[in-house]
Design a protein around this motif. Structure first.
Motif, short mmCIF file in Angstrom:
data_model
loop_
_atom_site.label_atom_id
_atom_site.label_comp_id
_atom_site.label_asym_id
_atom_site.label_seq_id
_atom_site.Cartn_x
_atom_site.Cartn_y
_atom_site.Cartn_z
N UNK A 136 -41.75 -4.18 -11.47
CA UNK A 136 -41.96 -3.88 -12.94
C UNK A 136 -42.81 -4.68 -14.00
N UNK A 137 -43.91 -5.10 -13.49
CA UNK A 137 -44.83 -5.73 -14.27
C UNK A 137 -46.08 -5.18 -14.50
N UNK A 138 -46.62 -5.36 -15.79
CA UNK A 138 -47.92 -4.55 -16.18
C UNK A 138 -49.27 -5.45 -15.55
N UNK A 139 -48.86 -6.71 -14.85
CA UNK A 139 -50.27 -7.42 -14.36
C UNK A 139 -49.66 -8.03 -13.05
N UNK A 140 -50.56 -7.91 -11.96
CA UNK A 140 -50.28 -8.58 -10.55
C UNK A 140 -51.50 -8.86 -10.18
#
Length: 330
Positions: A296-300
């Motif tokens: 549940x991240x907006x950057x990876x």
């Protein structure tokens, strides 16, 4: 400063001017189911128009015929790789708006079409992407005007047909809906020395809508620069679904055994997860589709053997999630 409403309104106005018959039917629709059926009909019509432009039967269309790889101008690339928040959405809309403008130039000459391609922030689309014309224009060569003659009327027809198909597939769910949409739109930039070729995908929820394959290696201009190539990938929630889209896809790195996978999720509600993303090297489409929700991240980003992937979402909220993804050297 452009607001989100301004950006969406511009897309809708552009669609109405390009497809007045489609827009009229969509605006008279009385249910989401009717909108979905109309879009399916329009996509088939656009595929037929593309087949006609290519001189093929519609049954002979390959995946690579139906999508458009897009070489990026340096300034566009610089903005995209540094974009966050609304800038991601804004830049993807610039590219989509450029496609709309191309569709509107079907009766124009080849020179005007080529000029519009350059003005839209990209160096080419589809069959123009790897042509000598684009290379000469990008290099700013003195013979650029003469090079325009290489863009034939037939080429223009194919470019316009591809643009129309991509527009109908991507834009309708953004601007025409009665039930809340849940769409994920990814611009994947290939900065490497080999093409990225679609292997497979996996939807935990939702359905795929568009896949650009292959996404070639960059256009290299000796003594000038190398221009990265981008491709659009899109997924959306299923008809009548009460849950959004959760999607993973895998691309092969040239003829090597290395595989790049990206996962995206745009839930219908943010009760348990937000819009999110994930990427991995040598993991399956199913695995990344699962892990994007878990993390549940907006950057990876991830790195392995000198290769690096990253993906960034414009926002954790919103019923249309926009992503910029990259494959590049670490």
């Amino acid at each position: 400063m452009h607001t989100t409403i301004d950006i969406d309104l511009k897309l809708k106005q552009g669609f109405r001017s390009l497809f007045p018959d489609y827009a009229t039917k969509l605006e008279k629709a009385t249910s989401q189911e009717e909108i979905n059926k109309l879009q399916a009909i329009f996509i088939e019509e656009r595929k037929q128009a593309l087949a006609d432009a290519l001189g093929k039967d519609i049954s002979e269309l390959q995946a690579s015929d139906q999508t458009a790889a897009i070489p990026l101008k340096k300034e566009t690339y610089d903005i995209l790789v540094n974009a966050t928040g609304d800038d991601i959405k804004r830049q993807l809309h610039v590219i989509i708006d450029g496609l709309e403008r191309l569709k509107g130039m079907e009766k124009d000459d080849a020179g005007l079409v080529t000029a519009q391609i350059l003005l839209s922030g990209v160096l080419g689309i589809g069959s123009l992407a790897i042509s000598e014309v684009v290379i000469k224009l990008a290099a700013g060569a003195a013979e650029a005007v003469a090079a325009l003659a290489g863009v034939t009327t037939a080429t223009v027809g194919v470019v316009v047909a591809i643009a129309a198909l991509v527009i109908v597939a991507i834009i309708i769910p953004i601007i025409y809906f009665m039930t809340k949409p849940a769409n994920a739109i990814v611009l994947l930039i290939n900065e490497l020395d080999k093409p990225l070729v679609f292997v497979d995908d996996h939807n935990i929820h939702g359905k795929p809508m568009l896949m650009t394959t292959p996404i070639p290696e960059g256009v290299e201009i000796p003594g000038a620069a190398k221009y990265p190539i981008a491709g659009l990938i899109a997924a959306e929630k299923r008809d009548k679904a009460l849950i959004g889209t959760q999607y993973g896809f895998t691309m092969q790195y040239g003829s090597t055994s290395t595989k790049f996978s990206f996962g995206v999720e745009c839930p219908l509600t943010s009760l348990s997860t937000d819009n999110n993303c994930y990427c991995a090297i040598d993991e399956s489409a199913k695995t990344v589709a699962e892990r994007t929700s878990n993390n549940n991240k907006q950057f990876w980003e991830v790195e392995k053997d000198g290769l690096k992937l990253s993906i960034r979402c414009n926002s954790g909220s919103g019923s249309i999630a926009y992503y910029v993804a990259r494959a590049y050297k670490a």
